[in-house]
Design an enzyme around this catalytic site. Structure first.
Site, PDB file in Angstrom:
ATOM      1  N   ARG A 239     -15.343 -12.858 -21.253  1.00  0.00           N
ATOM      2  CA  ARG A 239     -14.220 -13.781 -21.132  1.00  0.00           C
ATOM      3  C   ARG A 239     -13.913 -13.973 -19.645  1.00  0.00           C
ATOM      4  O   ARG A 239     -13.884 -12.996 -18.879  1.00  0.00           O
ATOM      5  CB  ARG A 239     -12.979 -13.253 -21.850  1.00  0.00           C
ATOM      6  CG  ARG A 239     -13.015 -13.410 -23.372  1.00  0.00           C
ATOM      7  CD  ARG A 239     -12.994 -14.873 -23.820  1.00  0.00           C
ATOM      8  NE  ARG A 239     -13.015 -15.022 -25.267  1.00  0.00           N
ATOM      9  CZ  ARG A 239     -14.106 -15.189 -26.012  1.00  0.00           C
ATOM     10  NH1 ARG A 239     -15.305 -15.210 -25.433  1.00  0.00           N
ATOM     11  NH2 ARG A 239     -14.011 -15.358 -27.317  1.00  0.00           N
ATOM     12  N   GLU A 268     -11.155 -22.177 -18.512  1.00  0.00           N
ATOM     13  CA  GLU A 268     -12.104 -23.105 -19.149  1.00  0.00           C
ATOM     14  C   GLU A 268     -11.383 -24.309 -19.724  1.00  0.00           C
ATOM     15  O   GLU A 268     -10.300 -24.130 -20.298  1.00  0.00           O
ATOM     16  CB  GLU A 268     -12.856 -22.391 -20.281  1.00  0.00           C
ATOM     17  CG  GLU A 268     -13.844 -21.386 -19.769  1.00  0.00           C
ATOM     18  CD  GLU A 268     -14.569 -20.654 -20.907  1.00  0.00           C
ATOM     19  OE1 GLU A 268     -14.608 -21.167 -22.026  1.00  0.00           O
ATOM     20  OE2 GLU A 268     -15.077 -19.570 -20.637  1.00  0.00           O
ATOM     21  N   HIS A 287     -20.196 -21.592 -21.202  1.00  0.00           N
ATOM     22  CA  HIS A 287     -19.847 -20.730 -22.347  1.00  0.00           C
ATOM     23  C   HIS A 287     -20.810 -20.958 -23.525  1.00  0.00           C
ATOM     24  O   HIS A 287     -20.399 -21.366 -24.607  1.00  0.00           O
ATOM     25  CB  HIS A 287     -18.385 -20.983 -22.780  1.00  0.00           C
ATOM     26  CG  HIS A 287     -17.797 -19.825 -23.541  1.00  0.00           C
ATOM     27  ND1 HIS A 287     -16.462 -19.520 -23.535  1.00  0.00           N
ATOM     28  CD2 HIS A 287     -18.378 -18.891 -24.345  1.00  0.00           C
ATOM     29  CE1 HIS A 287     -16.231 -18.462 -24.300  1.00  0.00           C
ATOM     30  NE2 HIS A 287     -17.390 -18.062 -24.798  1.00  0.00           N
TER      31      HIS A 287
END
Ligand code: DGY
Length: 332
Positions: A239, A268, A287
């Site tokens: 993360r 993000e 991602h």
């Protein structure tokens, strides 16, 4: 039979699983992330919510969605959902563990290789027609991977899958840090448990595999970058906020560490602007840790099955908040 809202485009196979049970499905059949107010409007009155890791499900959202009984997240990570808030409200929350372990480990290792051997830079160079002749002093000389030390932060399922690749494929020395010792990893991959400071100071590569919590936020910041080897490369497929991006940029710019490979970012889908400008020894991907066709399909189907069981009042196979009673109906 219940009504379900799905926040984003998903595989038809997952919809079929819900359809077969006779549920009524409303879906935002686009790639657009719905603002919370729109998500609330669309999910209002429904019993099930299937969401993605970039849908924020805070307690105020749950307060608006008084009829929701099950939230099924299509991701293993669930930092986007207020789990305690869901438990308090009698809402079951599920995730998709296991099915993405090997795929995410593949990506973590690909990122490690890409940054160490500077593959994206070399690709750009080749495409730009700059490959004129083979040179001993090649402009994209990278660093070796085999027999180096890999520090794994978080030796859960994905961390262990990365350790397997590193040990069996590259004969790396594995050290790890986490909340508990993992005997299986120690036995199978000769992984050694070390304190966090030691891992930071002695690893050639560090791969992050911890969930995002208050404790892990900015686990890698200015001090850690100072303590790392100047030749070290940091890989993050977990993360974004586990790494302080501003501090990382400073560290790379000033040669405190060699480089980084990031698949996840603090904000993000925004990328810290200076990261984009750092091209040498830095690899950035959007991602895609679990993004193989097979795995994304498995995740979507697993999320649908979790929803089906939860709506039946059964304990879904991947219930996160075990302390919620699956038979308790939500207070309205
Ligand atoms: C997850 O499932 O949490 C992953 O980050 C998706 O790639």
């Amino acid at each position: 039979m219940a009504e379900i809202f799905i926040t984003r485009k998903v595989f038809q196979d997952a919809i079929d699983i819900l359809d077969k049970e006779g549920h009524t499905i409303d879906i935002n059949d686009t790639d657009r992330i719905l603002p919370a107010s729109e998500l609330v409007n669309r999910a209002h009155g429904k019993a099930g919510l299937v969401c993605l890791l970039n849908d924020r499900i805070d307690s105020w959202v749950m307060d608006e969605l008084t009829s929701i009984k099950v939230i099924s997240n299509i991701a293993v990570g669930y930092d986007n959902i207020d789990i305690a808030g869901a438990t308090e409200r009698g809402i079951m929350v599920t995730n998709t563990p296991g099915v993405l372990t090997e795929t995410t480990a593949d990506l973590a290792f690909a990122m490690l290789l890409g940054a160490a051997r500077r593959i994206p830079e070399a690709d750009q160079y080749t495409r730009a027609g700059k490959f004129k002749n083979w040179q001993l002093m090649q402009p994209h000389m990278g660093v070796d991977i085999y027999e180096k030390t890999l520090g794994i932060v978080g030796m859960g399922a994905i961390g262990q899958a990365v350790a397997k690749r590193a040990k069996k494929g590259f004969d790396m020395r594995i050290i790890y840090y986490g909340p508990s010792k993992k005997e299986s990893a120690e036995k199978e991959y000769e992984a050694e448990f070390v304190e966090f400071d030691e891992l930071v100071a002695t690893s050639d590569f560090i791969s992050i595999h911890v969930p995002l919590t208050e404790k892990t936020k900015h686990m890698f910041s200015t001090q850690e970058f100072k303590d790392m080897k100047s030749t070290a490369i940091l890989i993050n497929t977990a993360r974004g906020p586990v790494v302080d991006e501003a501090a990382l940029v400073e560290a790379i710019k000033h040669g405190r560490i060699r480089g980084a490979a990031l698949d996840v970012f603090e904000e993000e889908p925004s990328i810290y602007p200076e990261l984009i400008n750092l091209k040498q020894n830095v690899v950035l991907t959007p991602h895609i840790g679990s993004a193989s066709i097979e795995t994304r399909l498995r995740m979507a189907k697993m999320a649908a099955r979790n929803m089906v069981e939860g709506l039946k009042g059964n304990r879904p196979p991947n219930l996160i908040n075990e302390d919620v009673s699956p038979h308790r109906s939500r207070p309205t």
